[in-house]
Structure formats: structure tokens, C-alpha cells
Design an enzyme around this catalytic site. Sequence first.
Site, PDB file in Angstrom:
ATOM      1  N   ARG A 194      -3.573  21.692 -15.248  1.00  0.00           N
ATOM      2  CA  ARG A 194      -2.686  20.562 -15.519  1.00  0.00           C
ATOM      3  C   ARG A 194      -3.040  19.847 -16.819  1.00  0.00           C
ATOM      4  O   ARG A 194      -2.185  19.258 -17.476  1.00  0.00           O
ATOM      5  CB  ARG A 194      -2.716  19.565 -14.362  1.00  0.00           C
ATOM      6  CG  ARG A 194      -1.748  18.413 -14.577  1.00  0.00           C
ATOM      7  CD  ARG A 194      -1.517  17.644 -13.298  1.00  0.00           C
ATOM      8  NE  ARG A 194      -0.677  16.487 -13.561  1.00  0.00           N
ATOM      9  CZ  ARG A 194      -0.116  15.748 -12.618  1.00  0.00           C
ATOM     10  NH1 ARG A 194      -0.298  16.054 -11.365  1.00  0.00           N
ATOM     11  NH2 ARG A 194       0.632  14.709 -12.924  1.00  0.00           N
TER      12      ARG A 194
ATOM     13  N   HIS B 149      -2.502   9.738 -28.421  1.00  0.00           N
ATOM     14  CA  HIS B 149      -2.872   8.434 -27.855  1.00  0.00           C
ATOM     15  C   HIS B 149      -3.637   7.597 -28.872  1.00  0.00           C
ATOM     16  O   HIS B 149      -3.450   6.387 -28.971  1.00  0.00           O
ATOM     17  CB  HIS B 149      -3.741   8.604 -26.603  1.00  0.00           C
ATOM     18  CG  HIS B 149      -2.952   8.985 -25.386  1.00  0.00           C
ATOM     19  ND1 HIS B 149      -3.547   9.326 -24.197  1.00  0.00           N
ATOM     20  CD2 HIS B 149      -1.622   9.067 -25.173  1.00  0.00           C
ATOM     21  CE1 HIS B 149      -2.610   9.614 -23.308  1.00  0.00           C
ATOM     22  NE2 HIS B 149      -1.434   9.471 -23.872  1.00  0.00           N
TER      23      HIS B 149
ATOM     24  N   LYS C 191       6.585  22.333 -15.805  1.00  0.00           N
ATOM     25  CA  LYS C 191       5.721  21.248 -15.375  1.00  0.00           C
ATOM     26  C   LYS C 191       5.514  21.268 -13.864  1.00  0.00           C
ATOM     27  O   LYS C 191       4.396  21.082 -13.377  1.00  0.00           O
ATOM     28  CB  LYS C 191       6.277  19.887 -15.813  1.00  0.00           C
ATOM     29  CG  LYS C 191       5.333  18.760 -15.416  1.00  0.00           C
ATOM     30  CD  LYS C 191       5.475  17.504 -16.220  1.00  0.00           C
ATOM     31  CE  LYS C 191       4.349  16.546 -15.823  1.00  0.00           C
ATOM     32  NZ  LYS C 191       4.465  15.247 -16.468  1.00  0.00           N
TER      33      LYS C 191
ATOM     34  N   LYS D 132       2.379  11.019 -11.709  1.00  0.00           N
ATOM     35  CA  LYS D 132       1.514  10.070 -12.417  1.00  0.00           C
ATOM     36  C   LYS D 132       2.275   8.772 -12.634  1.00  0.00           C
ATOM     37  O   LYS D 132       3.381   8.768 -13.163  1.00  0.00           O
ATOM     38  CB  LYS D 132       1.123  10.627 -13.785  1.00  0.00           C
ATOM     39  CG  LYS D 132       0.038  11.667 -13.725  1.00  0.00           C
ATOM     40  CD  LYS D 132      -0.429  11.976 -15.136  1.00  0.00           C
ATOM     41  CE  LYS D 132      -1.512  13.005 -15.171  1.00  0.00           C
ATOM     42  NZ  LYS D 132      -1.987  13.238 -16.540  1.00  0.00           N
TER      43      LYS D 132
ATOM     44  N   ASN E 236      -1.467  17.973 -21.560  1.00  0.00           N
ATOM     45  CA  ASN E 236      -1.870  16.937 -22.507  1.00  0.00           C
ATOM     46  C   ASN E 236      -2.038  17.463 -23.928  1.00  0.00           C
ATOM     47  O   ASN E 236      -2.627  16.789 -24.777  1.00  0.00           O
ATOM     48  CB  ASN E 236      -3.163  16.280 -22.030  1.00  0.00           C
ATOM     49  CG  ASN E 236      -2.934  15.453 -20.788  1.00  0.00           C
ATOM     50  OD1 ASN E 236      -1.938  14.726 -20.688  1.00  0.00           O
ATOM     51  ND2 ASN E 236      -3.816  15.571 -19.819  1.00  0.00           N
TER      52      ASN E 236
ATOM     53  N   HIS F 253      -1.897  15.125 -26.834  1.00  0.00           N
ATOM     54  CA  HIS F 253      -1.920  13.754 -26.309  1.00  0.00           C
ATOM     55  C   HIS F 253      -3.177  12.978 -26.676  1.00  0.00           C
ATOM     56  O   HIS F 253      -3.125  11.763 -26.810  1.00  0.00           O
ATOM     57  CB  HIS F 253      -1.740  13.761 -24.796  1.00  0.00           C
ATOM     58  CG  HIS F 253      -0.321  14.002 -24.368  1.00  0.00           C
ATOM     59  ND1 HIS F 253       0.379  15.150 -24.704  1.00  0.00           N
ATOM     60  CD2 HIS F 253       0.550  13.245 -23.662  1.00  0.00           C
ATOM     61  CE1 HIS F 253       1.595  15.086 -24.197  1.00  0.00           C
ATOM     62  NE2 HIS F 253       1.731  13.942 -23.555  1.00  0.00           N
TER      63      HIS F 253
ATOM     64  N   HIS G 179       6.064   7.460 -28.022  1.00  0.00           N
ATOM     65  CA  HIS G 179       5.077   8.360 -27.429  1.00  0.00           C
ATOM     66  C   HIS G 179       5.306   9.803 -27.913  1.00  0.00           C
ATOM     67  O   HIS G 179       4.378  10.490 -28.338  1.00  0.00           O
ATOM     68  CB  HIS G 179       5.157   8.287 -25.906  1.00  0.00           C
ATOM     69  CG  HIS G 179       4.301   9.285 -25.194  1.00  0.00           C
ATOM     70  ND1 HIS G 179       2.925   9.239 -25.214  1.00  0.00           N
ATOM     71  CD2 HIS G 179       4.631  10.383 -24.454  1.00  0.00           C
ATOM     72  CE1 HIS G 179       2.447  10.257 -24.515  1.00  0.00           C
ATOM     73  NE2 HIS G 179       3.459  10.962 -24.051  1.00  0.00           N
TER      74      HIS G 179
ATOM     75  N   GLU H 242       8.010  16.987 -26.298  1.00  0.00           N
ATOM     76  CA  GLU H 242       7.460  17.451 -25.019  1.00  0.00           C
ATOM     77  C   GLU H 242       8.058  18.803 -24.636  1.00  0.00           C
ATOM     78  O   GLU H 242       7.377  19.662 -24.080  1.00  0.00           O
ATOM     79  CB  GLU H 242       7.721  16.422 -23.912  1.00  0.00           C
ATOM     80  CG  GLU H 242       7.048  15.077 -24.124  1.00  0.00           C
ATOM     81  CD  GLU H 242       5.545  15.069 -23.780  1.00  0.00           C
ATOM     82  OE1 GLU H 242       5.052  16.033 -23.186  1.00  0.00           O
ATOM     83  OE2 GLU H 242       4.875  14.078 -24.141  1.00  0.00           O
TER      84      GLU H 242
ATOM     85  N   ARG I 204       0.805  -1.237   0.000  1.00  0.00           N
ATOM     86  CA  ARG I 204       0.000   0.000   0.000  1.00  0.00           C
ATOM     87  C   ARG I 204       0.831   1.278   0.000  1.00  0.00           C
ATOM     88  O   ARG I 204       0.369   2.336   0.429  1.00  0.00           O
ATOM     89  CB  ARG I 204      -0.986   0.027   1.173  1.00  0.00           C
ATOM     90  CG  ARG I 204      -1.991  -1.111   1.114  1.00  0.00           C
ATOM     91  CD  ARG I 204      -3.188  -0.843   2.001  1.00  0.00           C
ATOM     92  NE  ARG I 204      -3.936  -2.089   2.158  1.00  0.00           N
ATOM     93  CZ  ARG I 204      -3.731  -2.967   3.127  1.00  0.00           C
ATOM     94  NH1 ARG I 204      -2.822  -2.748   4.047  1.00  0.00           N
ATOM     95  NH2 ARG I 204      -4.442  -4.066   3.176  1.00  0.00           N
TER      96      ARG I 204
ATOM     97  N   GLU J 164      -5.158  17.292 -11.457  1.00  0.00           N
ATOM     98  CA  GLU J 164      -5.597  17.477 -12.833  1.00  0.00           C
ATOM     99  C   GLU J 164      -7.061  17.855 -12.989  1.00  0.00           C
ATOM    100  O   GLU J 164      -7.816  17.227 -13.713  1.00  0.00           O
ATOM    101  CB  GLU J 164      -5.323  16.218 -13.663  1.00  0.00           C
ATOM    102  CG  GLU J 164      -5.495  16.465 -15.136  1.00  0.00           C
ATOM    103  CD  GLU J 164      -4.849  15.347 -15.952  1.00  0.00           C
ATOM    104  OE1 GLU J 164      -5.396  15.046 -17.000  1.00  0.00           O
ATOM    105  OE2 GLU J 164      -3.818  14.800 -15.536  1.00  0.00           O
TER     106      GLU J 164
END
Lengths: 362, 362
Positions: A237, A248, A223, A139, A241, A244, A261, A181, A117, A233
Site C-alpha cells: 500500500r 508533502h 487502488k 484513510k 505514496n 508524496h 495536493h 494521481e 466512537r 499499510e
Amino acid sequence: MQTLTVDLGERSYPIYIGSELFTPEHFQPHIAGRQVMIVTNDRVAPLYLQRLKAQLSHFQVSEVILPDGEAYKTLAQVNQIFDALLQARHNRTTTLIALGGGVIGDMTGFAAACYQRGVDFIQVPTTLLSQVDSSVGGKTGVNHPLGKNMIGAFHQPRAVIADTQVLKTLPKAELSAGLAEVIKYGLIYDADFFAWLEAHMDGLYQGDSALLAQAIYRSCEIKAEVVAQDERESGIRAWLNLGHTFGHAIETDAGYGAWLHGEAVGAGTMMAADLSARLGWLNAQDVERIRTLLQRAGLPICPPLEMPPQRFLELMAVDKKVLDGQLRLVLLKKIGEATVTSDFPQALLMQTLEAGQALGKL
Amino acid sequence: MQTLTVDLGERSYPIYIGSELFTPEHFQPHIAGRQVMIVTNDRVAPLYLQRLKAQLSHFQVSEVILPDGEAYKTLAQVNQIFDALLQARHNRTTTLIALGGGVIGDMTGFAAACYQRGVDFIQVPTTLLSQVDSSVGGKTGVNHPLGKNMIGAFHQPRAVIADTQVLKTLPKAELSAGLAEVIKYGLIYDADFFAWLEAHMDGLYQGDSALLAQAIYRSCEIKAEVVAQDERESGIRAWLNLGHTFGHAIETDAGYGAWLHGEAVGAGTMMAADLSARLGWLNAQDVERIRTLLQRAGLPICPPLEMPPQRFLELMAVDKKVLDGQLRLVLLKKIGEATVTSDFPQALLMQTLEAGQALGKL
């Protein structure tokens, strides 16, 4: 070496940026217990694993070497990390170290988030992309056959060690992917940085260490600023993306790993710029500057020939940014400022999707 | 109906305790979006799934029915939940509802923690054990072949709906398993509650609804109090693991599911009481009260005949409470007060492990 602090209260952490950072003083202060598990892949391990281990002689160090590539960013591979941790009897005070690119970072961070955990982890990103992107922001996660990054957690590292020396061994295509990026940060947040990139793209593309360190610093700074403002987010934030959602879809359609990517983000950024122009926010000259800079960074600037608009719509519909069936996109109000919106005519989106190869035409 | 609030700042949530709680007003205020995914198992589904769905007609409801049992508390089953969520295109505003016992609650909570890096969930525990234990405290997760609950996350539910009516269909052995945890709350925290349990155990064991509601309320109250004090289990929360280190070893050795969790906790509690007595903290009369109450609750009071001390030591060594190789145990200072310690003579622990079947002798 420069140090940037990501300010998140008691979970704040430093990003060290510079060369020759594989020394004990950058690691030891961030390792709470005696156990360390290095997670890396079969491409990075021969290059840097022994060098890193040599710095950690005070600790009980275990390692797990996973196959390289986005195709292996799966729950099954994360389970390999759990197996290794349990076999070596790592307890709650263990520290995981991610030695690799974004895939290793995302999986190691997710394993750290879930092992017993939640245990500590340190990021040692070895690609430009992961140095400027996936190692900052907390993330973590893996892909699912039905969507990228669909399974994961927010889990902050104890420290990020971004060594520009390791970029010497990076393939050119991966450097370009990282530059996608870097360009994104200029586009969404800082027109001056975008202009600086236009002035220095040749040196960056040739791998100049000092220029890269500057670009990494400013990218991480942007960032970190955005993430510190909006860790979960809900607002700004999402600007990160840019490109993206389109990207994606390209990655998913091609099969994970067929496009890097950053390459998909490059093409996706061009699509976002095109739609922004159709909405009247960017002018032709802005679009041209974006196209030219992406191209100088060695990036693709249009989607694959064989991807029809319908396929884009289908894949974008499962994107995490879809709310109640409304597709939300990150678009550009101008160079240096983004916006997130679902308020655009579907017809204009279709025009962008249909433009396809034409986006690459000067 | 009574409502207990678990006080965790912005993540506070209500526990509703009473009968006939499957009504819209207990669910709707805690569902933020339009999508709901009910996760249940093949034993509970025929009994309660339709009844629950009938209350959620305002929502887009999907369901996933997993096989029943601790043996299925695995990452592979959680992946089934992800599959179902993605196939039905659930987005970040979805709410998962766990309809079942602790296994369903733990897996659903973990799936909610990880799906798109975190979505809402509601617990509808259908066993006494999960009503008093696993639905409160935010612990979620799955087992690994090398250890129980080794993979997981802290993720708080939006609400817990503990309906005593559903206990009518609960097998007797599972009622006993739940009573093991109820007894634990008295032992670690509240001598008066322990005495109340001694006075009412016959009624509780016969399934008296009003008595059960009282026992659930006080158990949840104690757990909520402990969890609110110590959400991340650095101190007092560890008391909740009384009997669990021994119990987990029993469960692991027998194979998950061969012993009910609560049964293993019952035997483990007896072992902890025995060691506490050997340390001079409990007297013979205390031990006798504990043994008698566990027995009246229909619980096993000694470990399996075939488990040698060495096997216990081996399995307990991978327990999460091991710090730097030191085994830490939750023991009893007296009835109503626990302590966590690694400061006990190994010889006394061996005596407890060797006592085995003798623990059950009056």
C-alpha cells in the site's frame, strides 16, 4: 454506470462510477437510520447541495457548510461537524455524507470515525483527485501545523458515489491535480494503463467524460486491489505514496493550500523518477516519458525554486514513512512497478534535491 | 501479582494486578519501538512520573503533563498530546503510556487511536475507578460541551498495569467513586460478588490492599468477559452503563468535574434501582441492600436537590443510548442481572425523577 466493490470482508463497499448518479437508489441502501448529515464546503454547496438534498427526502437531513481549502483541514473544522451533529441531536445510527473533494472527504470520514466512537458515512467526491484517491482506502484525518495528515483514523465508507458529471464544474488546475494521481497508478502498478494514458491524455485533459470514467474506474480498481491486499499499510500500500514524501514537503513549505495536493504529487513524482534513474532503475527514456505525460496533464514537474535541499530533508524527517530515523521513499523499479526503500546513497538523494529546477528541463 | 487476559483475538492484552508493578518486565514486552511518550497530569506527575521513567531507561522517553480533571477531557488537551508527539518527532512505532486516572486514560487512548492513524498505548491507571473501568474495554475519547464522551474511538491498549500501591495516595472521595463501579459489577452480573462486597465493604473503604486487589481482579474479569462477548456494544456490554445515563445527566448539569464520575454513577445506580423496583423487578429489600452498600462505600445516593425532572429528560435525550428518539435505560431484573430496555411507562420514570432526595431516605 459501473460498480466496483472494495473487498474488505464485512466492511466491503461499492464504488459507483458514471454520470447522473445523484438518485435515491444509490444512497438509500447505504443509509441505516433516519438521520443524515451532509458535510460540504462553501464552493460545492451552491452547485450541488440542493440537488443532493432533493434525493434524500425520506430522511431527517441536516447540513454543515465548511470553508473550502486544504488550510481548513483541521481539528477545529472537524469540531464544527461535531457541534452540528450534537446540536441536531444525531445519534449512533446517523449517516454522514461527504459532498466535496478530498479535504471534505477526509474530515467527514474522520468525524464519522470519532462521533460517538464511530458512525456510518458515504463519500460523494466532487473532484477527480478525490474520486481516484481519497475516497478509496479508508484513510481519514486532518493536518497538524507540524505535518500533513498526522491525525486521523482508518474508517471505511458504506459507499462511494463518483459522478463524472460534477467534474464539468471543476477548475482546470484541479483536473490536472487529479490526473497526477491517475498517472501514479500507471507508474506504480500497470505499464499498459500508463501507455493508455499516453494515448488519451489530450482527451482526458479536455474533460472527455467517457475517457475520465475509464480512467477513474481503472484507478479505483488498482487502488482497491492494493488496499484490499494491505489495508493497514504495512507493505504494498505504501506504493500509493509515490511522489508524496517529496510532495508533502513542498506542500508544507509553501503553506497548506498554496500548492494543490495533486500538483505537489506531480512534482514529487518527477523527483522520485529522477532518483530512481540515478539508482539505475529507470533509463533516460523512461524519465522522459514520465516528464512528458505529467506536463501534458498540465502539472508542475519540478519543486519550487526557493526550496533548498536542507529544507526538504528537514520536512521529510517528520514524514510518517520515517522508521527509526531512516527515511523511506517510494521509488520506481520500472514504469509499472514501485518499491519502498531506505537503501539508497544519501549522495544520490542530495543530487535529486539539488537538481531542483533542472528536473523540468527537457 | 495476577494476570488477566482480555481475549480479543490478535488484539488481546494482559491486565496485571498487584503491588509494586512499576518494573521493566511489565512494560518492555509491550513496547514495540524505541520511542515512548508518557502522558500524565499535574497531580500524578509529582508522585509517580520519575518512578515510571526510571523503569524505561532503554527507551527514548518524552512526557506531556496535562492539567488534572474531567473539565480538561477535551479535544484541545488531546491536541496538546499531538503537539508533544510531533515536536519530539514520534513516529508510527511510538508507544504512549497513560499514567493517571480515567481522564488521562481516555485522552491518551484517543490520541493513540488518532496519531498517524493509530499507534500503541499502555494504560497505567492510578485510580480505583480507572483500574476497574476505563482501562478495560478499549473505549477512548473526550467530552464535548453538549455531551460526555461524544467524540472518541475504540482502541485497545497493549497492556494494563493496575498497581494497588498507587491507591495509597488516592483521596477518599476517589476511592468511593471507584467502589461505585465495583458495586455495579456485582449488581449487573454476579450476585455472589455483590454479597462478597457486602461482607468486605468496611475493609475496602479503609483501603485494604489485598481486598482491593481481589475486587479489582473480579471487576476486571467481569468487564473483560462482557467486553470480549460484545466489543462494539450492541448487546450485553450496554449493561456496564448501569446508572450511567442518569449519572451523565447529573455530571453534565453540574458541569464536568463538579461531581466525580463514580459519585454520579452511585446516585444514578440508585435511580436505576428505584425505577427497577417501580417496574416490579426488585423488591424493597433489594433496594435497601443497594442503598446501604452504596452508602457504606461513601457514595451519594440521590440526585442533586436542584435538578428538576425536566432537566434530566432534556439531558438524557442526547445520550448515546437513545435510538430513534427512544430513551433506553439499563435497569436491574434482580441483583446480579441487568437488562437494557426502552419498554417502561414514562409515568414510572417520572416518579423516579420526582423522587429526587427521597431516594436517599431509609
